[in-house]
Design an enzyme around this catalytic site. Structure first.
Site, PDB file in Angstrom:
ATOM      1  N   CYS A 174       0.499  -1.066   0.168  1.00 55.51           N
ATOM      2  CA  CYS A 174      -0.377   0.329   0.061  1.00 55.51           C
ATOM      3  C   CYS A 174       1.162   0.968  -0.008  1.00 55.51           C
ATOM      4  O   CYS A 174      -0.029   2.477  -0.432  1.00 55.51           O
ATOM      5  CB  CYS A 174      -0.859  -0.125   1.389  1.00 55.51           C
TER       6      CYS A 174
ATOM      7  N   HIS B 161      -8.794   4.286  -2.382  1.00 53.50           N
ATOM      8  CA  HIS B 161      -7.469   3.353  -2.111  1.00 53.50           C
ATOM      9  C   HIS B 161      -7.285   2.191  -3.246  1.00 53.50           C
ATOM     10  O   HIS B 161      -7.557   1.417  -3.263  1.00 53.50           O
ATOM     11  CB  HIS B 161      -7.446   2.131  -0.585  1.00 53.50           C
TER      12      HIS B 161
END
Length: 526
Positions: free
Chosen positions: A85, A346
């Site tokens: 991430c 995201h």
């Protein structure tokens, strides 16, 4: 050893973040859109780019090349980055190092992700999972349920904080409430709805104490940034838009992630704390100096424990910080004005670069209704399990030459340009096709203060930049009030010109196309 060079972000761009499957096009088009916007924002050509760092998590090899080739095929080196991430910030860090070390003067960082619906899951079952140590530690400490693994890990971190400091589930829900409220003003956000606190608390439980609306969604999208040296800035006269990367630190897992039996350290609080402490020490900045923060709220629990890891408050005081409102407008800091990962979305490879874009806009005073008043220093935090934490500090590179931030209360027309920016994001390509020109609006308000908006309706999907020094095809000079009346159709352009309320220079014929910039009054004529 030669001294490190200063590094500046001079252009940023991103797509709207969407639920997987909503968009009909594909990641090459998303990356191209973000890259074109960043180049247009910087006012540089793709041929100026000397290297490109491309971040994504889910995809085959050389997806970065496939994106970059849509911008141009100049044969430059292209690097593909996968760091979970934190991939976007890792690409940003690589680009910064190329410029800082003198290897390049102008580098593009672009991140993108095409995701599947539902929770993240392992893709390769015939080899060691890179998260095996994390999973073993979680099972040893808390056991395992049938909830998504990442939600369990970050939920457990919240439970540990509750047990240790008396934090309540309401504190985490309030963070999500705040982020969803912020995203209402972000046209790039996947969610743009203001949920009530009760709706957040009563949404489906994913992993105690996390409900569905406290978890970041899977998303499609892209973001990009152009990074350059100080020489490049001055050679191209980009001082007014240059945002300096004051410092940047990356830390990966230390033994404490696995030996401490701490759920919070397992999800990276020590990585974040060490990176932040190094960054503050090297830059001479303290946490209390910061005005605006974009941090990795993949889950609301992570936002709260990250407050403490970044030094925004003392250990155990995250709940009190929430109760005081020191994480939103009117408080000590504004955290995640974009809506954060929970609400903006995201798309893993794009997240870090989207954070960079938001903070660049904030420091330039270009964030519209999200603008943090008088933001001078910005902090970015991006983390990936497996693991890597990247912490970055930004400020205006040349504040003495940069235009003053345009606060919404100072100019009535600011809201009009914010609305027009939203229109360009939705229908920019069509407007560009019809207009094929650029405008510079020079505006004076009732107090005598002046501001400039540069409206690009010539390339890509169009864009709007406040305080720009770029030369436009057509320059319009008006008072704030008259411009609002013009853009809302209350003032006839021809009449305003004859009365001296509207002054034109450059390509005056282009002024006939100003009607395309009147979203509130499509039937008006200039």
């Amino acid at each position: 050893m030669s001294l490190k060079r200063r590094v500046f972000v001079v252009g940023v761009g991103m797509t709207k973040f969407d639920k997987p499957g909503v968009r009909e096009d594909d990641y090459p088009e998303w990356g191209k859109e973000a890259g074109e916007k960043a180049l247009a924002d910087a006012g540089v050509k793709y041929t100026d780019i000397q290297q490109a760092c491309c971040s994504y998590v889910y995809g085959d090899t050389t997806c970065g090349q496939r994106v970059v080739y849509g911008l141009g095929m100049t044969g430059i080196p292209v690097y593909n980055v996968n760091n979970a991430c934190s991939s976007g910030s890792t690409a940003l860090m690589m680009a910064r190092q190329f410029v800082e070390g003198g290897l390049s003067d102008c580098v593009l960082a672009v991140g993108f992700e095409k995701m599947e619906k539902g929770s993240l899951s392992a893709k390769y079952m015939d080899r060691t999972n890179p998260m095996d140590k994390h999973l073993e530690s979680m099972i040893d400490t808390r056991g395992i349920t049938d909830s998504p693994i990442t939600a369990q890990m970050f939920g457990n971190a919240g439970l540990e904080h509750m047990a240790k400091y008396g934090t309540t589930a309401d504190h985490f829900a309030k963070i999500s409430y705040k982020n969803h409220k912020h995203s209402v003003n972000n046209p790039y956000a996947q969610f743009q709805r203001h949920y009530t606190l009760e709706e957040i608390k009563s949404s489906r439980m994913i992993s105690d104490p996390l409900t569905k609306l406290q978890c970041s969604p899977t998303s499609d999208g892209a973001a990009a940034a152009v990074l350059v040296s100080e020489d490049f800035v001055k050679r191209h006269r980009l001082e007014s838009k240059a945002v300096e990367i004051l410092g940047q630190e990356m830390v990966t897992d230390t033994p404490s992630s696995f030996t401490s039996k701490s759920d919070m350290k397992l999800v990276g609080t020590d990585m974040t704390r060490i990176a932040a402490e190094r960054l503050y020490r090297k830059t001479g900045i303290t946490p209390t100096d910061v005005d605006v923060v974009e941090l990795h709220d993949c889950f609301s629990t992570n936002e709260l424990i990250t407050y403490e890891a970044l030094g925004l408050c003392q250990p155990g005081e995250g709940g009190a910080m929430v109760d005081r409102g020191d994480n939103t407008y009117g408080g000590k800091y504004v955290v995640n004005p974009s809506g954060g990962l929970e609400s903006k979305g995201h798309p893993l490879g794009a997240t870090g670069l989207a954070q960079c874009a938001e903070l660049t806009w904030q420091l330039r005073g270009e964030a519209g209704k999200r603008q943090v008043p008088k933001a001078k220093l910005a902090l970015q935090h991006n983390i990936g399990l497996g693991g890597a934490a990247v912490v970055t500090l930004y400020r205006l590179g040349f504040p003495q030459t940069s235009s003053k931030q345009v606060e919404e209360g100072d100019f009535e027309c600011a809201a009009m340009f914010s609305e027009l920016s939203n229109v360009l994001r939705k229908d920019g390509a069509a407007i560009v096709k019809r207009v094929k020109g650029t405008f510079s609006f020079r505006v004076k308000n009732s107090t005598g203060r002046e501001a400039v908006w540069f409206v690009n309706c010539k390339t890509g999907n169009g864009s709007i930049e406040s305080g720009s020094t770029q030369k436009a095809d057509c320059t319009i000079t008006m008072s704030d009030r008259d411009l609002v009346d013009l853009l809302t159709g209350k003032l006839n352009g021809q009449k305003a010109f004859m009365q001296g309320k509207l002054k034109l220079s450059g390509n005056m014929a282009l002024a006939t196309k100003l009607k395309e910039l009147q979203p509130s009054a499509p039937t008006s004529r200039l």
